[in-house]
Design a protein around this motif. Structure first.
Motif, PDB file in Angstrom:
ATOM      1  N   PHE A  60      -8.642   4.694  -2.125  1.00 54.60           N
ATOM      2  CA  PHE A  60      -9.441   4.818  -0.911  1.00 54.60           C
ATOM      3  C   PHE A  60      -9.112   6.179  -0.314  1.00 54.60           C
ATOM      4  CE2 PHE A  60     -10.038   4.404   3.687  1.00 54.60           C
ATOM      5  CZ  PHE A  60     -11.314   3.853   3.755  1.00 54.60           C
ATOM      6  N   PHE A  61     -10.135   7.004  -0.144  1.00 49.18           N
ATOM      7  CA  PHE A  61      -9.955   8.321   0.461  1.00 49.18           C
ATOM      8  C   PHE A  61     -10.522   8.312   1.865  1.00 49.18           C
ATOM      9  CE2 PHE A  61      -9.659   9.387  -3.996  1.00 49.18           C
ATOM     10  CZ  PHE A  61      -8.645  10.333  -4.007  1.00 49.18           C
ATOM     11  N   SER A  62      -9.791   8.923   2.780  1.00 54.35           N
ATOM     12  CA  SER A  62     -10.198   9.015   4.171  1.00 54.35           C
ATOM     13  C   SER A  62     -10.018  10.460   4.610  1.00 54.35           C
ATOM     14  CB  SER A  62      -9.325   8.083   5.009  1.00 54.35           C
ATOM     15  OG  SER A  62      -9.632   8.198   6.363  1.00 54.35           O
ATOM     16  N   ASN A  63     -11.075  11.048   5.169  1.00 52.81           N
ATOM     17  CA  ASN A  63     -11.042  12.462   5.516  1.00 52.81           C
ATOM     18  C   ASN A  63     -11.535  12.653   6.949  1.00 52.81           C
ATOM     19  OD1 ASN A  63     -10.998  15.244   5.469  1.00 52.81           O
ATOM     20  ND2 ASN A  63     -12.775  15.448   4.143  1.00 52.81           N
ATOM     21  N   LEU A  64     -10.603  12.899   7.855  1.00 59.32           N
ATOM     22  CA  LEU A  64     -10.909  13.169   9.258  1.00 59.32           C
ATOM     23  C   LEU A  64     -10.652  14.655   9.493  1.00 59.32           C
ATOM     24  CD1 LEU A  64     -11.503  12.364  12.213  1.00 59.32           C
ATOM     25  CD2 LEU A  64      -9.083  11.730  12.409  1.00 59.32           C
ATOM     26  N   ASN A  65     -11.686  15.356   9.946  1.00 61.06           N
ATOM     27  CA  ASN A  65     -11.568  16.808  10.089  1.00 61.06           C
ATOM     28  C   ASN A  65     -12.204  17.240  11.411  1.00 61.06           C
ATOM     29  OD1 ASN A  65     -11.528  19.586   9.797  1.00 61.06           O
ATOM     30  ND2 ASN A  65     -12.250  19.549   7.690  1.00 61.06           N
ATOM     31  N   TYR A  95       0.843  -1.193   0.000  1.00 66.78           N
ATOM     32  CA  TYR A  95       0.000   0.000   0.000  1.00 66.78           C
ATOM     33  C   TYR A  95       0.881   1.247   0.000  1.00 66.78           C
ATOM     34  CZ  TYR A  95      -3.912  -2.975   1.331  1.00 66.78           C
ATOM     35  OH  TYR A  95      -4.873  -3.940   1.347  1.00 66.78           O
ATOM     36  N   THR A  96       0.393   2.278  -0.659  1.00 69.72           N
ATOM     37  CA  THR A  96       1.024   3.587  -0.601  1.00 69.72           C
ATOM     38  C   THR A  96      -0.003   4.551  -0.033  1.00 69.72           C
ATOM     39  OG1 THR A  96       2.407   3.111  -2.525  1.00 69.72           O
ATOM     40  CG2 THR A  96       2.135   5.428  -1.919  1.00 69.72           C
ATOM     41  N   VAL A  97       0.372   5.211   1.047  1.00 69.01           N
ATOM     42  CA  VAL A  97      -0.521   6.177   1.688  1.00 69.01           C
ATOM     43  C   VAL A  97       0.055   7.552   1.433  1.00 69.01           C
ATOM     44  CG1 VAL A  97      -1.582   6.926   3.846  1.00 69.01           C
ATOM     45  CG2 VAL A  97      -1.105   4.489   3.466  1.00 69.01           C
ATOM     46  N   THR A  98      -0.760   8.398   0.828  1.00 70.72           N
ATOM     47  CA  THR A  98      -0.345   9.776   0.591  1.00 70.72           C
ATOM     48  C   THR A  98      -1.332  10.694   1.284  1.00 70.72           C
ATOM     49  OG1 THR A  98      -1.581   9.879  -1.484  1.00 70.72           O
ATOM     50  CG2 THR A  98       0.738   9.288  -1.636  1.00 70.72           C
ATOM     51  N   THR A  99      -0.845  11.848   1.621  1.00 67.00           N
ATOM     52  CA  THR A  99      -1.715  12.860   2.193  1.00 67.00           C
ATOM     53  C   THR A  99      -1.912  13.941   1.160  1.00 67.00           C
ATOM     54  OG1 THR A  99      -2.078  14.336   4.042  1.00 67.00           O
ATOM     55  CG2 THR A  99       0.192  14.065   3.328  1.00 67.00           C
ATOM     56  N   VAL A 100      -3.089  14.470   1.084  1.00 67.90           N
ATOM     57  CA  VAL A 100      -3.386  15.513   0.122  1.00 67.90           C
ATOM     58  C   VAL A 100      -3.170  16.843   0.817  1.00 67.90           C
ATOM     59  CG1 VAL A 100      -5.121  16.472  -1.417  1.00 67.90           C
ATOM     60  CG2 VAL A 100      -5.038  14.008  -1.011  1.00 67.90           C
ATOM     61  N   GLU A 101      -2.170  17.574   0.360  1.00 68.38           N
ATOM     62  CA  GLU A 101      -1.854  18.877   0.943  1.00 68.38           C
ATOM     63  C   GLU A 101      -2.698  19.943   0.275  1.00 68.38           C
ATOM     64  OE1 GLU A 101       2.309  19.529   0.575  1.00 68.38           O
ATOM     65  OE2 GLU A 101       2.802  17.589   1.414  1.00 68.38           O
ATOM     66  N   ASN A 102      -3.000  20.963   1.007  1.00 66.06           N
ATOM     67  CA  ASN A 102      -3.749  22.102   0.486  1.00 66.06           C
ATOM     68  C   ASN A 102      -5.090  21.699  -0.111  1.00 66.06           C
ATOM     69  OD1 ASN A 102      -1.507  23.771   1.089  1.00 66.06           O
ATOM     70  ND2 ASN A 102      -0.547  23.087  -0.798  1.00 66.06           N
ATOM     71  N   ALA A 103      -5.698  20.642   0.432  1.00 68.45           N
ATOM     72  CA  ALA A 103      -7.008  20.227  -0.067  1.00 68.45           C
ATOM     73  C   ALA A 103      -8.020  21.311   0.258  1.00 68.45           C
ATOM     74  CB  ALA A 103      -7.427  18.910   0.577  1.00 68.45           C
ATOM     75  N   PRO A 104      -8.826  21.690  -0.709  1.00 68.04           N
ATOM     76  CA  PRO A 104      -9.825  22.729  -0.429  1.00 68.04           C
ATOM     77  C   PRO A 104     -10.741  22.311   0.709  1.00 68.04           C
ATOM     78  CG  PRO A 104      -9.688  22.256  -2.779  1.00 68.04           C
ATOM     79  CD  PRO A 104      -8.867  21.224  -2.074  1.00 68.04           C
ATOM     80  N   MET A 133      -5.085   9.448   0.961  1.00 67.10           N
ATOM     81  CA  MET A 133      -5.448   8.601  -0.164  1.00 67.10           C
ATOM     82  C   MET A 133      -4.575   7.346  -0.088  1.00 67.10           C
ATOM     83  SD  MET A 133      -5.445   9.228  -4.292  1.00 67.10           S
ATOM     84  CE  MET A 133      -3.664   9.303  -4.452  1.00 67.10           C
ATOM     85  N   VAL A 134      -5.206   6.184  -0.206  1.00 67.13           N
ATOM     86  CA  VAL A 134      -4.497   4.909  -0.171  1.00 67.13           C
ATOM     87  C   VAL A 134      -4.623   4.258  -1.540  1.00 67.13           C
ATOM     88  CG1 VAL A 134      -4.327   2.645   0.936  1.00 67.13           C
ATOM     89  CG2 VAL A 134      -5.077   4.633   2.278  1.00 67.13           C
TER      90      VAL A 134
END
Length: 151
Positions: free
Chosen positions: A74-79, A32-41, A117-118
């Motif tokens: 796979f998108f995961s959004n914890l806010n 698996y590659t896990v990336t974080t989306v920077e500056n996501a609106p 994002m995975v």
């Protein structure tokens, strides 16, 4: 037919108005590659997260997401929107891989959000993905939104 063209123009206009986002690899594990989306609106949080939850210090909350066969992302959004408290996110895949835990600074910005994002070469396993949200340092009660999607 005019309605279809108007809808298409609206979608194209919306796509062009969304700022570009960049990703940073934060973990590679079990293929698996896990990336974080920077500056996501911030409006992405509004689109994906429709439900609010609460959590306290040391509390764990679980969320599940059904991922269909053929999914590649796979998108995961914890806010939770504040850096005063700290939450942690751990992802559990259907093939028993554990990704994380991830904390707010994973993307280099402390902003009360973990947006990931995975991906995996060859696609993602279908089935139930579990997400664990943990109140690692919370004063009082913290409200948060969580959403996940695999496609």
């Amino acid at each position: 037919m005019k309605v279809h063209w108007l809808a298409l123009l609206f979608i194209v206009g919306l796509a062009l108005s969304i700022p570009s986002v960049s990703a940073k690899v934060i973990e590679e594990k079990d293929g698996y590659t896990v990336t974080t989306v920077e500056n996501a609106p911030s409006r992405f949080a509004d689109v994906f997260a429709l439900t609010s939850y609460t959590i306290t210090q040391g509390q764990t909350r679980w969320h599940t997401t059904s991922v269909p066969s053929g999914a590649t992302r796979f998108f995961s959004n914890l806010n939770w929107g504040t850096s005063a408290n700290s939450l942690a996110l751990t992802l559990y895949t259907p093939d028993a891989s554990v990704l994380g835990p991830y904390y707010d600074p994973a993307d280099g910005v402390i902003d009360g959000r973990i947006y990931l994002m995975v991906t995996r070469s060859g696609g993602l396993p279908s089935g139930t993905w579990s997400s664990k949200v943990y109140g690692s340092s919370v004063t009082g009660t913290q409200t948060y939104s969580y959403s996940a999607s695999g496609y």
